[in-house]
Design a protein around this motif. Sequence first.
Motif, mmCIF file in Angstrom:
data_model
loop_
_atom_site.group_PDB
_atom_site.id
_atom_site.type_symbol
_atom_site.label_atom_id
_atom_site.label_comp_id
_atom_site.label_asym_id
_atom_site.label_seq_id
_atom_site.Cartn_x
_atom_site.Cartn_y
_atom_site.Cartn_z
ATOM 1 N N ILE A 1 39.154 57.463 23.727
ATOM 2 C CA ILE A 1 38.431 56.329 23.136
ATOM 3 C C ILE A 1 37.533 55.782 24.233
ATOM 4 O O ILE A 1 38.014 55.396 25.301
ATOM 5 N N ARG A 2 36.229 55.764 23.978
ATOM 6 C CA ARG A 2 35.285 55.274 24.984
ATOM 7 C C ARG A 2 34.260 54.378 24.293
ATOM 8 O O ARG A 2 33.452 54.835 23.495
ATOM 9 N N ILE A 3 34.347 53.064 24.619
ATOM 10 C CA ILE A 3 33.405 52.119 24.026
ATOM 11 C C ILE A 3 32.581 51.475 25.139
ATOM 12 O O ILE A 3 32.795 51.754 26.321
ATOM 13 N N GLU A 4 31.670 50.616 24.763
ATOM 14 C CA GLU A 4 30.758 50.005 25.722
ATOM 15 C C GLU A 4 31.522 49.215 26.782
ATOM 16 O O GLU A 4 32.511 48.542 26.488
ATOM 17 N N GLN A 5 31.033 49.293 28.021
ATOM 18 C CA GLN A 5 31.617 48.496 29.091
ATOM 19 C C GLN A 5 31.468 47.009 28.771
ATOM 20 O O GLN A 5 30.481 46.593 28.168
ATOM 21 N N GLY A 6 32.458 46.255 29.221
ATOM 22 C CA GLY A 6 32.470 44.826 28.911
ATOM 23 C C GLY A 6 33.359 44.497 27.730
ATOM 24 O O GLY A 6 33.548 43.329 27.405
ATOM 25 N N LYS B 1 50.831 57.385 14.431
ATOM 26 C CA LYS B 1 49.533 56.905 13.943
ATOM 27 C C LYS B 1 49.159 55.660 14.744
ATOM 28 O O LYS B 1 49.951 54.728 14.870
ATOM 29 N N ILE B 2 47.948 55.662 15.332
ATOM 30 C CA ILE B 2 47.466 54.541 16.140
ATOM 31 C C ILE B 2 46.224 53.947 15.486
ATOM 32 O O ILE B 2 45.273 54.670 15.160
ATOM 33 N N MET B 3 46.270 52.646 15.276
ATOM 34 C CA MET B 3 45.077 51.915 14.852
ATOM 35 C C MET B 3 44.578 51.144 16.069
ATOM 36 O O MET B 3 45.326 50.360 16.656
ATOM 37 N N TYR B 4 43.345 51.392 16.463
ATOM 38 C CA TYR B 4 42.826 50.699 17.634
ATOM 39 C C TYR B 4 41.689 49.759 17.230
ATOM 40 O O TYR B 4 40.983 49.974 16.249
ATOM 41 N N SER B 5 41.555 48.703 17.995
ATOM 42 C CA SER B 5 40.477 47.734 17.807
ATOM 43 C C SER B 5 39.970 47.339 19.186
ATOM 44 O O SER B 5 40.471 47.809 20.211
ATOM 45 N N SER B 6 38.986 46.466 19.243
ATOM 46 C CA SER B 6 38.397 46.087 20.532
ATOM 47 C C SER B 6 38.003 44.624 20.511
ATOM 48 O O SER B 6 37.857 44.005 19.446
ATOM 49 N N THR B 7 37.867 44.088 21.683
ATOM 50 C CA THR B 7 37.403 42.718 21.855
ATOM 51 C C THR B 7 36.588 42.656 23.141
ATOM 52 O O THR B 7 36.761 43.488 24.033
ATOM 53 N N ALA B 8 35.714 41.685 23.195
ATOM 54 C CA ALA B 8 34.922 41.533 24.409
ATOM 55 C C ALA B 8 35.837 41.210 25.575
ATOM 56 O O ALA B 8 36.799 40.439 25.439
ATOM 57 N N LYS B 9 35.539 41.773 26.741
ATOM 58 C CA LYS B 9 36.350 41.507 27.925
ATOM 59 C C LYS B 9 36.194 40.048 28.317
ATOM 60 O O LYS B 9 35.091 39.491 28.300
ATOM 61 N N GLN B 10 37.303 39.406 28.667
ATOM 62 C CA GLN B 10 37.288 37.976 28.953
ATOM 63 C C GLN B 10 37.233 37.710 30.451
ATOM 64 O O GLN B 10 37.779 38.457 31.255
ATOM 65 N N CYS B 11 36.544 36.630 30.786
ATOM 66 C CA CYS B 11 36.480 36.162 32.166
ATOM 67 C C CYS B 11 37.418 34.975 32.331
ATOM 68 O O CYS B 11 37.743 34.279 31.353
ATOM 69 N N PRO B 12 37.874 34.676 33.543
ATOM 70 C CA PRO B 12 38.791 33.546 33.764
ATOM 71 C C PRO B 12 38.158 32.222 33.324
ATOM 72 O O PRO B 12 36.937 32.039 33.378
ATOM 73 N N VAL C 1 33.413 22.160 37.333
ATOM 74 C CA VAL C 1 33.257 21.537 36.017
ATOM 75 C C VAL C 1 32.308 22.435 35.241
ATOM 76 O O VAL C 1 31.194 22.715 35.706
ATOM 77 N N LEU C 2 32.754 22.925 34.052
ATOM 78 C CA LEU C 2 31.986 23.896 33.284
ATOM 79 C C LEU C 2 31.383 23.258 32.038
ATOM 80 O O LEU C 2 31.984 22.373 31.425
ATOM 81 N N GLN C 3 30.208 23.724 31.672
ATOM 82 C CA GLN C 3 29.555 23.269 30.450
ATOM 83 C C GLN C 3 28.903 24.474 29.772
ATOM 84 O O GLN C 3 28.001 25.093 30.345
ATOM 85 N N PRO C 4 29.394 24.870 28.573
ATOM 86 C CA PRO C 4 30.479 24.221 27.812
ATOM 87 C C PRO C 4 31.858 24.605 28.358
ATOM 88 O O PRO C 4 32.009 25.653 28.973
ATOM 89 N N LYS C 5 32.830 23.758 28.076
ATOM 90 C CA LYS C 5 34.206 23.998 28.487
ATOM 91 C C LYS C 5 34.954 24.600 27.313
ATOM 92 O O LYS C 5 35.218 23.921 26.316
ATOM 93 N N ASN C 6 35.258 25.896 27.389
ATOM 94 C CA ASN C 6 35.947 26.595 26.306
ATOM 95 C C ASN C 6 37.335 27.032 26.750
ATOM 96 O O ASN C 6 37.639 27.068 27.942
ATOM 97 N N SER C 7 38.147 27.396 25.756
ATOM 98 C CA SER C 7 39.497 27.884 26.065
ATOM 99 C C SER C 7 39.460 29.321 26.556
ATOM 100 O O SER C 7 40.404 29.794 27.185
ATOM 101 N N ASP C 8 38.390 30.057 26.237
ATOM 102 C CA ASP C 8 38.224 31.410 26.770
ATOM 103 C C ASP C 8 36.737 31.753 26.787
ATOM 104 O O ASP C 8 35.926 31.152 26.087
ATOM 105 N N TYR C 9 36.401 32.749 27.623
ATOM 106 C CA TYR C 9 35.021 33.192 27.771
ATOM 107 C C TYR C 9 34.989 34.709 27.685
ATOM 108 O O TYR C 9 35.811 35.392 28.298
ATOM 109 N N ASP C 10 34.020 35.213 26.903
ATOM 110 C CA ASP C 10 33.900 36.651 26.700
ATOM 111 C C ASP C 10 32.694 37.203 27.453
ATOM 112 O O ASP C 10 31.825 36.464 27.926
ATOM 113 N N TYR C 11 32.684 38.517 27.522
ATOM 114 C CA TYR C 11 31.558 39.231 28.130
ATOM 115 C C TYR C 11 30.234 38.738 27.543
ATOM 116 O O TYR C 11 30.101 38.545 26.342
#
Length: 684
Positions: free
Chosen positions: A207-212, A282-293, A301-311
Motif C-alpha cells: 500500500i503506497r499513498i501520498e506522503q503526508g 481480510k484487511i480493510m485499510y483507510s488513511s488520514t492526513a499525518k498529524q503534527c504536534p 501561542v497558536l492561532q488558530p488553536k485546534n485539538s489537532d493539526y493535519d498535513y
Amino acid sequence: MWLSLFLLLLPPASSTISLRDLQGRFATPDYPQGYPNDMSQTWEIKVPSGYGIQLSFTYIDIEPSANCAYDNVQIQADEALYPPSCGSWTGDWKKFHFPREYHTSGNWMRVTFRSDFSNEERYTGFSAYYTAVDVNECEESNPCSHFCNNHIGGFLCTCRPGYVLQENQRLCGVRCSGEIFTRFKGLITSPNYPEHYAENSKCHYTIRIEQGFQIMLNFTSHFNIERDAFGQCTADVLKITSGQKEYGPFCGNRAPVIRDHLSNVVEIHFSTNGEGEGTGWKIMYSSTAKQCPVEILEHNVLQPKNSDYDYKDSVRVRCESGYELHDNVRNQYIDSAMVHCQKDGTWNSSWYSCRPVDCGNPMALRNGKRNVTSTVYQFLNTYSCDEPYYKLEGNAIFECAATADWVAVGTSDGTLPNCKPVCGRTAISDDTGRVFGGKPARLGYFPWQVRLRTYDGKVGGGALVSDGWILTAAHLFDGSRQTTVHGGIVNLQGLSPEKALPVEDAFLHPNYRPQADGSEPNFEHDVALVKLRARAKLGANLSPVCLPAAGETSPLRAGRLGYITGWGKTEVRDRPIFLQYAEVPVVGMDKCRGLDYRGKRPRFTDNMVCAGQPGTDSCQGDSGGPFVLRDLRHPSRHVVRGIVSFGPQQCGSYGVYTHVGRYLAWIVKTMREHGSWEDEETRA
C-alpha cells in the motif's frame, strides 16, 4: 622363485569402460575363450536423465568360491552395492547364484569383474546387455504438488485452475505478489478468501499513498491462519511492516489489532506451506492526513488553536506573555511567524524559538548589593544593604516581569528600595570625661562628629544627620558660608583638603540674624544645615546621629545626661589635637541666665537648652557641635537634642544649646527640598 613371489604381490591389472548409449552389449575379456587371470575390469553405464537401466546377463560362467572371494562380478546401482556374485549358468537356474536381470530407477550403473591370480579350470566369464528404460517418476516419487504427467525420459507438472507453476517447476501456487494499492482506502484479502488459501505461496502486497498521509489497518473478525503443531506461527505466516516497525507474525483464529497510524507505505507479507488448510484474512485499510504536534514551540501561542493539526495545515505562532519570538536564522526578534505542518509530521518551526524576555541588570542600590542569578523572565533579584550601617527600606525581592521590567514580587511596582543610613550607632563605653577638662575620644565613639572650618577662619563642629547632611550652628557662617568639613576622624594631625568631605552649600534658618557688634547677643534660631556635594560612604568611623522624633519639642527634662564633643578649647590647650568628649546633664535655664556674659544680656527662649556642670562644659571652638542623648526607647541609639550655641566668656560651668526638637520641621523640610544629588542618576 623370486620372480614368482614378486608376481604374486603385484595388484591385478584394471581398466574402466564407459558406456553411454541407450543400449549396448559387453562381456569379460577374451569371451568366450576364457577370461584371463589376475585382472579387474569395470563397465560404467550412464543413460540420459529420466531413464532407468535394465541389465541382463545372457551367459555366465565364473569360478565359484566361498563368498565369491576368488573371481566375481559386482553390481552398483541406485546408491546400492550388491554382494559379489559367481557361479555358472547354462540354462539351469539352479546352478546360478544371482539374478539374471538388474534394474535401476536411476540413470547410472557400474559393473565390476575381478579374477584372482590362478584358475584350476577354464571359465569363460559372462556376456550381458543393457537397455535404457523409461522411468515413471509420477508413480515412484510424485514430485508435483498438483498433477504429474509422465513422458519418455521425464515428467511434467501442471496445476489446477487459478494456480501457476512456480520456478522449481514442481510446486503450484498463486500469483499474489507485486500488486500495489495507491488509493486512500481499499480492501486486501488472502488468495481464495473466504475459501482455503493457496498452499506453497509467498504473497506480497504494497500500500503506497501520498506522503503526508498515514495508513490505518482494520482486520475483519473472520481470521484463520494455520499454526504449527506447537501452536507457533511457523506454518503459515502473516507479517506487516511499515517504516522501521514490524507487526507480527500473526496466525491462529483471532484477528490482530493494530492501533498505530502507519506511514504512507505498508508492506504485507503472507507465506504458506504445502498444506493450505486455513481460510485466510481480510484487511480493510483507510488513511488520514499525518498529524503534527499540538505544541510547536515551548511557550508558544497558536492561532488558530485546534485539538489537532493535519498535513498542510498552517498556524500563526506567537509567544506567551514573558517570552519573545526569535528568528534564529536572521538573529532578530519578530512579532509572529506563519508555520506549516509538513508531510513528515513535523512543523517547519526550527527557525524559531520563544525566548524569555530579558530585563537586563537590575538597578544597583547605593550602599547595597544585588543578588541575581539570571536577568530573564521570572528570575528573582534580592536587594540587601551594607549592614550594619545601612538598613533596607522598601521591597527587597524583585522579579523580572513579562514587561521586561524589574518589579517587586506580587506587585507591578518597580520602585526601588533605599538603603537608609542607620543612625545613632556608637562604640563608646560607659566611661565619661569632659570637653573642658574632658578626655580624648577613640575612633568609632562619635562617628557623627565632624569638624568645620569656614573660609574666614572660624572653627567649630557639627553632626552628620544623614549621609549627605550636617547639622551645625548658624552663627559659624556670620562671615562666610564657605567651609571645609572633615569627618571620620578624631586626630586633627595630617588633615588636608583632599581628605575633606566636599561641600555644596550651607542653609541657615531663615529667622536667624547674624550677631551685630555692640548689640545684645541674640542666638535665637542658631541652627544651620550643610549639604555635601556627594553622599558620604558610611562605616564604623563615619555614620549619622539620629534626629529627634516628630513632636519632641518640649523642654528637656533636667538631669538627663548627654554627650558633648569637640576640638574646642580645654583647660590646658586652646586647640587640642584629639577629639574631646564629656557627659553633662540638662539643667534649668536659670543656671545659664545667671552667668556673666561680660555685662551683656543675651536673649533666652524656649528654643534653647541649658546643660553642663561646674568643671564640665563646652568652650570656644566647640560651636555647632552636637549635644547627644541616649534614646530612652532604643538605648542603643543616640539622638542629637542640642547644638552648641553660646556661653559665658569663662568656660567650665554651663552652656546654651539650640533645642533641635524645635527645628525638626525646618530640618526635614530643608533636607527634602534640597536633598538631591547629581550622582543619584547613576545608581543603575
